[in-house]
Design an enzyme around this catalytic site. Structure first.
Site, PDB file in Angstrom:
ATOM      1  N   GLU A  17      18.639-139.819 -19.550  1.00 41.22           N
ATOM      2  CA  GLU A  17      18.116-140.855 -20.439  1.00 41.22           C
ATOM      3  C   GLU A  17      16.599-140.959 -20.322  1.00 41.22           C
ATOM      4  OE1 GLU A  17      22.024-143.696 -19.828  1.00 41.22           O
ATOM      5  OE2 GLU A  17      20.290-143.889 -18.561  1.00 41.22           O
ATOM      6  N   ASP A 215      30.544-144.477 -25.726  1.00 41.59           N
ATOM      7  CA  ASP A 215      32.011-144.406 -25.714  1.00 41.59           C
ATOM      8  C   ASP A 215      32.548-145.785 -26.059  1.00 41.59           C
ATOM      9  OD1 ASP A 215      32.784-145.900 -22.998  1.00 41.59           O
ATOM     10  OD2 ASP A 215      30.952-144.785 -22.661  1.00 41.59           O
TER      11      ASP A 215
HETATM   12  N1  ADE Z   1      28.279-146.939 -19.532  1.00 41.07           N
HETATM   13  C1  ADE Z   1      28.615-146.177 -20.575  1.00 41.07           C
HETATM   14  N2  ADE Z   1      29.931-146.270 -20.834  1.00 41.07           N
HETATM   15  C2  ADE Z   1      30.431-147.124 -19.922  1.00 41.07           C
HETATM   16  C3  ADE Z   1      31.723-147.607 -19.647  1.00 41.07           C
HETATM   17  N3  ADE Z   1      32.762-147.226 -20.381  1.00 41.07           N
HETATM   18  N4  ADE Z   1      31.874-148.467 -18.616  1.00 41.07           N
HETATM   19  C4  ADE Z   1      30.820-148.839 -17.861  1.00 41.07           C
HETATM   20  N5  ADE Z   1      29.582-148.404 -18.065  1.00 41.07           N
HETATM   21  C5  ADE Z   1      29.385-147.549 -19.090  1.00 41.07           C
END
Ligand code: ADE
Length: 255
Positions: A17, A215
């Site tokens: 990032e 996600d």
């Molecule tokens: N960062 C990106 N995706 C995540 C997730 N599913 N749970 C916790 N932190 C995250």
């Protein structure tokens, strides 16, 4: 909006990032402190310190305290990724946090659920001016970007942090439903934001963060997350921060 006398900290969780930002740093100087690397320099003439929070609330709190105590930063801005849990929050969108809650904070029955013990506070608000500037930077900086055939939406709202990678529909439902039961409506989950917000609150420093949605915190989150981080996260961070720095420069005399 940010102090002209003190550098701005730009914090990310992962090297991927941060990659696009280090490349653009003018007069870059690497400093190792507290077992971490910090990059001092300027972006478009604005003094900054770039740092990696690492993953999780304690690591992020340590990095934040070091940025404040050792590097004298005047504000912290976080750029990273998160799992989308709000109804319309899709992979490729961005969320600018207006408030931060720790979804795994539970000192009940001694203190109300989610309350940070001995502070009387549950959600910690982002700095309104910094958050507004981040929203503007997302809208302008992501112009022309498409993810999975659609333009990213820019959301604003509550972000829930905890020391868990949330990776399953049932777990997400449990976290979100319990937060809702207590009057909190989260848009995204991640692992650092509320810790950085708490440290900044303790020191009286402005804080704001933007998270690209990697996600949906569901059963495929563990597969979606690394692909997004590898291919997309640094592009978003570079575009958003470039625009954000321009906005900061426009709102104060050039250094
Ligand atoms: N960062 C990106 N995706 C995540 C997730 N599913 N749970 C916790 N932190 C995250």
């Amino acid at each position: 909006m940010i102090s002209a006398a003190r550098p701005l900290a730009i914090l990310s969780a992962l090297a991927e990032e941060q990659a696009g930002l280090v490349d653009q740093l003018q007069g870059a100087q690497r400093v190792t402190h507290a077992g971490r690397e910090f990059w001092q320099g300027a972006l478009d003439g604005l003094p900054v310190v770039l740092a990696l929070s690492r993953i999780g609330k304690v690591a992020a709190a340590t990095t934040s305290a070091a940025l404040i105590e050792r590097f004298g930063v005047g504000a912290i801005v976080f750029t990273g990724v998160a799992g989308g849990v709000g109804r319309n929050v899709q992979v490729g969108d961005v969320v600018v946090g207006t408030g931060y809650v720790q979804h795994d904070m539970d000192a009940s029955p001694l203190f109300p659920r989610y309350q940070i013990p001995l502070t009387g506070q549950t959600a910690i608000g982002a700095d309104a001016a910094l958050a507004r500037a981040l929203v503007f930077a997302c809208v302008v900086g992501l112009q022309g970007v498409q993810h999975a055939g659609r333009a990213p939406m820019v959301h604003q709202g509550l972000v829930a942090s905890g020391d868990r990678f949330v990776n399953g529909q049932e777990e997400t439902a449990r976290i979100v439903d319990t937060l809702r039961l207590h009057g909190h409506e989260p848009l995204a989950v991640e692992m650092e934001g509320a810790a950085v917000a708490q440290v900044c609150h303790d020191y009286g420093l402005p804080f704001a963060a933007v998270r690209a949605i990697s996600d949906r915190a569901d059963d495929t989150a563990h597969a979606d997350f690394p692909v997004f981080v590898r291919d997309v996260a640094s592009v978003y961070a570079r575009r958003i921060i470039a625009e954000f720095v321009r906005t900061c420069q426009d709102s104060q005399p050039r250094l």
